[in-house]
Design an enzyme around this catalytic site. Structure first.
Site, PDB file in Angstrom:
ATOM      1  N   GLY A 153       2.996  78.039  -5.502  1.00  0.00           N
ATOM      2  CA  GLY A 153       3.099  78.296  -6.676  1.00  0.00           C
ATOM      3  C   GLY A 153       2.358  77.447  -7.665  1.00  0.00           C
ATOM      4  O   GLY A 153       1.650  76.674  -7.040  1.00  0.00           O
ATOM      5  N   CYS A 154       2.632  77.583  -8.877  1.00  0.00           N
ATOM      6  CA  CYS A 154       1.957  76.860  -9.834  1.00  0.00           C
ATOM      7  C   CYS A 154       2.122  75.094  -9.952  1.00  0.00           C
ATOM      8  O   CYS A 154       1.225  74.508 -10.268  1.00  0.00           O
ATOM      9  CB  CYS A 154       2.372  77.240 -11.267  1.00  0.00           C
ATOM     10  N   ASN A 155       3.087  74.539  -9.209  1.00  0.00           N
ATOM     11  CA  ASN A 155       3.229  73.485  -8.934  1.00  0.00           C
ATOM     12  C   ASN A 155       2.525  72.798  -7.868  1.00  0.00           C
ATOM     13  O   ASN A 155       2.538  71.564  -7.801  1.00  0.00           O
ATOM     14  CB  ASN A 155       4.740  73.039  -8.733  1.00  0.00           C
ATOM     15  N   ALA A 156       1.943  73.771  -7.143  1.00  0.00           N
ATOM     16  CA  ALA A 156       1.549  73.170  -5.739  1.00  0.00           C
ATOM     17  C   ALA A 156       0.161  71.936  -5.910  1.00  0.00           C
ATOM     18  O   ALA A 156       0.048  71.494  -5.019  1.00  0.00           O
ATOM     19  CB  ALA A 156       0.937  74.401  -4.989  1.00  0.00           C
ATOM     20  N   MET A 364       4.577  72.785 -13.045  1.00  0.00           N
ATOM     21  CA  MET A 364       5.889  73.323 -12.796  1.00  0.00           C
ATOM     22  C   MET A 364       5.774  74.796 -12.187  1.00  0.00           C
ATOM     23  O   MET A 364       4.646  75.449 -12.180  1.00  0.00           O
ATOM     24  CB  MET A 364       6.725  73.655 -14.153  1.00  0.00           C
TER      25      MET A 364
END
Length: 377
Positions: A153-156, A364
């Site tokens: 996801g966006c934190n990756a 995040m």
């Protein structure tokens, strides 16, 4: 002037570094077509006032999207999951290759110099992975080491940067490239629900890449890279925080009715992330012996207006501190794992970092997770 200040002592769970890792290049890419929020609403014939309000109050002016073609009746064709996966492959290869080339151009390296490739994506599944396909597509050496980070996801982007920095530190002088490729147009479900409205109003297509090289701390081996010039910060450390009580707040579910994967965002997640931001940031900074006031540059994931505001308020940041975060949201929407690198690229183009400045990076995403990194120019 060469910056060889002592690295912060590794945390108990961190591997020891053998070299000073520098970020020596960055590049970004998008799909060709972009649309304003009113244009997207009109294209899909969305008239529900509540859904339109979500789009029009998102603080997003324009996003790059790959809209499905029209059918014989003029309406947009439905895209089964198989077609979405094919779309992801096509878009990801194109954007990813352009981002990597731009990154290498900015760093002064060439394709033949790349020793390690890390590909990050959450908008489609490929086997062989995107790294193998890009190596073939771009003509990188078949001997290039590679890894794919899929579905985080966006934190990756920061999860991957941590891993790539570790490889770079263990291989001084060798060139590592990390590329985040998010074909968000291939992860949409179009229906009339508020659940999908939030997602469909937010995400856009984008890719971003960075190039890492480590200088050796062993004087006998000679310096391979000295990250001292403005624009080439060294990486000082990372800190993570998993909010286990909110593990289902951001997730992919299979939608039986649509026969597709559908992304879910809990409406309370911005406030949950904001409430935990101080804890992880202060842990990151304390390892380096600095405070929030010592950080000159903040690069926060462009997750959405509410989450940006929640993080800004909880960390005591100004609107100027998050200007690139909000600017990227305005011009591209949320491009998932690569969003913070779009902000990083803008910061460098602004030419504001000076030697000695600290920068804090924050992403995040699902988990729910907050990832952070500390750099110094």
């Amino acid at each position: 002037m060469t910056l060889h200040a002592a690295l912060p002592q590794p945390h108990a769970t961190e591997s020891k570094s053998t070299g000073v890792v520098g970020i020596v290049g960055v590049g970004t890419a998008t799909t060709e077509a972009s649309y304003t929020q009113p244009e997207v609403l009109d294209i899909f014939g969305i008239t529900d006032p509540k859904v339109r309000s979500v789009f029009l109050n998102s603080a997003i002016e324009r996003r790059h999207l790959t809209i499905p073609p029209r059918g014989s009746d003029g309406s947009r064709l439905a895209e089964p999951q198989g077609e979405l996966l094919a779309k992801h492959k096509r878009i990801a290869l194109d954007m990813g290759a352009r981002a990597v080339r731009a990154c290498l151009e900015s760093s002064g390296y060439e394709l033949a110099d790349v020793d390690y490739l890390c590909c990050v994506t959450s908008t489609g599944f490929l086997t062989p992975g995107l790294s193998a396909l890009l190596i073939r597509e771009m003509g990188l050496s078949p001997g290039t080491s590679r890894v794919d980070i899929v579905g985080m996801g966006c934190n990756a982007g920061l999860n991957a940067l941590n891993a790539v920095a570790g490889w770079s530190a263990a291989n001084p002088g060798k060139v590592a490239v990390m590329v985040c490729v998010e074909a968000c147009s291939a992860a949409y479900v179009i229906d009339s629900t508020m659940r999908t409205a939030v997602v469909n109003s937010l995400f856009g297509d984008g890719a971003a890449a960075v190039c890492l090289v480590a200088d050796s701390l062993d004087a006998a081996s000679g310096p391979a890279f000295v990250p001292s010039a403005p624009g080439s910060p060294r990486i000082l450390g990372f800190a993570s925080h998993l909010i286990t009580d909110a593990i289902g707040a951001m997730r992919y579910d299979w939608d039986d009715e649509q026969a597709k994967f559908s992304f879910y965002l809990d409406p309370e997640i911005p406030y949950v992330v904001g409430a935990h931001a101080e804890r992880v940031v202060d842990r990151l900074l304390s390892r380096a012996g600095i405070r929030r006031s010592d950080v000159s540059h903040w690069l926060v994931h462009s997750g959405g207006k509410k989450v940006i505001d929640a993080v800004r308020i909880n960390l005591g940041l100004t609107r100027h501190d998050v200007r690139h975060t909000t600017g990227v949201l305005r011009d591209y929407g949320n491009v998932s794992s690569g969003s913070f690198l779009f902000s990083y690229d803008r910061l460098l183009r602004e030419r504001s970092p000076e030697v000695g400045d600290y920068g804090a990076l924050m992403t995040m995403g699902p988990g729910s997770t907050i990832e952070t990194a500390l750099v110094q120019w």
